[in-house]
Design a protein around this motif. Structure first.
Motif, mmCIF file in Angstrom:
data_model
loop_
_atom_site.group_PDB
_atom_site.id
_atom_site.type_symbol
_atom_site.label_atom_id
_atom_site.label_comp_id
_atom_site.label_asym_id
_atom_site.label_seq_id
_atom_site.Cartn_x
_atom_site.Cartn_y
_atom_site.Cartn_z
ATOM 1 N N LEU A 9 39.704 41.319 50.405
ATOM 2 C CA LEU A 9 39.507 39.915 50.748
ATOM 3 C C LEU A 9 40.120 39.728 52.124
ATOM 4 C CD1 LEU A 9 38.948 36.896 50.124
ATOM 5 C CD2 LEU A 9 41.262 36.806 49.225
ATOM 6 N N ILE A 10 39.322 39.379 53.084
ATOM 7 C CA ILE A 10 39.826 39.256 54.445
ATOM 8 C C ILE A 10 39.694 37.810 54.890
ATOM 9 C CG2 ILE A 10 39.559 40.025 56.824
ATOM 10 C CD1 ILE A 10 38.377 42.623 55.682
ATOM 11 N N ALA A 11 40.808 37.200 55.178
ATOM 12 C CA ALA A 11 40.829 35.841 55.706
ATOM 13 C C ALA A 11 41.352 35.951 57.134
ATOM 14 C CB ALA A 11 41.702 34.939 54.854
ATOM 15 N N LEU A 12 40.470 36.298 58.076
ATOM 16 C CA LEU A 12 40.877 36.636 59.429
ATOM 17 C C LEU A 12 41.642 35.524 60.122
ATOM 18 C CD1 LEU A 12 37.674 38.495 60.655
ATOM 19 C CD2 LEU A 12 39.879 39.473 60.021
ATOM 20 N N THR A 13 41.217 34.297 59.961
ATOM 21 C CA THR A 13 41.905 33.225 60.662
ATOM 22 C C THR A 13 43.339 33.089 60.176
ATOM 23 O OG1 THR A 13 41.025 31.642 59.085
ATOM 24 C CG2 THR A 13 39.834 31.896 61.158
ATOM 25 N N LEU A 14 43.555 33.286 58.883
ATOM 26 C CA LEU A 14 44.899 33.147 58.350
ATOM 27 C C LEU A 14 45.743 34.370 58.648
ATOM 28 C CD1 LEU A 14 43.725 31.387 55.179
ATOM 29 C CD2 LEU A 14 45.117 30.423 56.990
ATOM 30 N N GLN A 66 39.466 38.965 35.565
ATOM 31 C CA GLN A 66 38.642 40.139 35.320
ATOM 32 C C GLN A 66 38.195 40.116 33.859
ATOM 33 O OE1 GLN A 66 40.817 43.757 36.119
ATOM 34 N NE2 GLN A 66 39.036 44.685 37.087
ATOM 35 N N THR A 67 36.958 40.461 33.621
ATOM 36 C CA THR A 67 36.464 40.560 32.254
ATOM 37 C C THR A 67 36.571 42.015 31.819
ATOM 38 O OG1 THR A 67 34.950 38.723 32.621
ATOM 39 C CG2 THR A 67 34.507 40.130 30.707
ATOM 40 N N GLY A 70 34.711 42.281 27.331
ATOM 41 C CA GLY A 70 34.270 40.955 26.929
ATOM 42 C C GLY A 70 35.363 39.894 26.929
ATOM 43 N N GLU A 71 36.593 40.257 27.252
ATOM 44 C CA GLU A 71 37.715 39.314 27.258
ATOM 45 C C GLU A 71 38.102 38.981 28.692
ATOM 46 O OE1 GLU A 71 42.180 38.866 25.312
ATOM 47 O OE2 GLU A 71 41.133 40.778 25.152
ATOM 48 N N ILE A 72 38.298 37.695 28.981
ATOM 49 C CA ILE A 72 38.717 37.263 30.317
ATOM 50 C C ILE A 72 40.239 37.369 30.380
ATOM 51 C CG2 ILE A 72 38.834 35.358 31.954
ATOM 52 C CD1 ILE A 72 36.147 34.405 30.801
ATOM 53 N N LEU A 73 40.712 38.190 31.321
ATOM 54 C CA LEU A 73 42.147 38.408 31.511
ATOM 55 C C LEU A 73 42.491 38.208 32.982
ATOM 56 C CD1 LEU A 73 42.527 41.597 29.294
ATOM 57 C CD2 LEU A 73 43.303 39.276 28.734
ATOM 58 N N PHE A 74 43.799 38.067 33.245
ATOM 59 C CA PHE A 74 44.266 37.809 34.598
ATOM 60 C C PHE A 74 45.327 38.827 34.977
ATOM 61 C CE2 PHE A 74 42.630 34.001 32.739
ATOM 62 C CZ PHE A 74 41.874 33.436 33.751
ATOM 63 N N GLY A 75 45.342 39.197 36.239
ATOM 64 C CA GLY A 75 46.334 40.105 36.781
ATOM 65 C C GLY A 75 46.760 39.595 38.147
ATOM 66 N N GLY A 98 37.106 42.111 39.993
ATOM 67 C CA GLY A 98 38.117 41.053 40.001
ATOM 68 C C GLY A 98 37.695 39.902 40.892
ATOM 69 N N GLN A 99 38.007 38.688 40.467
ATOM 70 C CA GLN A 99 37.683 37.490 41.240
ATOM 71 C C GLN A 99 38.974 36.748 41.543
ATOM 72 O OE1 GLN A 99 35.337 34.587 39.127
ATOM 73 N NE2 GLN A 99 35.145 33.262 40.902
ATOM 74 N N LEU A 100 39.217 36.442 42.814
ATOM 75 C CA LEU A 100 40.411 35.707 43.216
ATOM 76 C C LEU A 100 40.365 34.293 42.646
ATOM 77 C CD1 LEU A 100 42.990 35.859 45.041
ATOM 78 C CD2 LEU A 100 41.618 34.697 46.779
#
Length: 181
Positions: A9-14, A66-67, A70-75, A98-100
């Protein structure tokens, strides 16, 4: 099991806004094992805030969804900044699939100004469209969500927060985050 391929994930301006400090350590990924964003943020904050305060060093990372089977989990991911610097540069690398969904960070040792979200923090939330969480040296956990109120330049100056607009207090979520081991 975590896939070995990462998506950057690249946020160049930041990154340009905080580019004066290089990340002191490689990005670490904590697998998606948490049942909620809150659980992942609390684990990250409780794990890294004591070291942040002790070393006067910022830590920052992403919370991802992240799924798995079949289970939605977070890391979460984490990178460390340079001790005694109020800046950190990170590239949040997410595991494949993975989705931010949020960003978390610490602000180092105790200083009253470090209880506020910087203008860089609030721009990061607005640019990515996800909330940013802050664990402070006083043991508070705060959140700033895109669209939340920010201070204008005159207000920030009156508060002693410098000459920039975009600083915010966010919302206090908890006041029991560890500051020492």
């Amino acid at each position: 099991m975590l896939d070995r391929h990462f998506v950057a994930l690249i946020a160049l301006t930041l990154l340009a806004a905080v580019a004066t400090a290089r990340s002191a350590e490689a990005d670490t990924v904590h697998s998606a094992t948490f049942g909620s964003v809150s659980d992942a943020v609390l684990n990250a904050s409780r794990s890294y805030n004591p070291m942040s305060v002790r070393e006067d060093r910022e830590f920052m990372g992403g919370i991802f969804r992240q799924t798995i089977n079949g289970e939605i989990l977070f890391g979460y991911t984490v990178s460390g900044g340079t001790p005694s610097r109020d800046r950190i540069t990170v590239r949040i690398r997410l595991p494949q699939g993975g989705q931010l969904v949020a960003i978390w960070h610490t602000h180092g040792s105790v200083h009253w100004r470090r209880s506020y979200f910087s203008s860089t923090d609030t721009r990061l939330a607005e640019t990515t469209g996800v909330p940013i969480f802050l664990a402070t040296g006083q043991g508070e956990l705060r959140v700033f969500k895109p669209g939340d109120p920010i201070m204008g330049r005159p207000h920030a100056r009156r508060m002693g927060l410098g000459d920039s607009s975009g600083v915010a207090s966010g919302k206090l979520l908890r006041s029991d985050i560890p500051v020492s081991l």
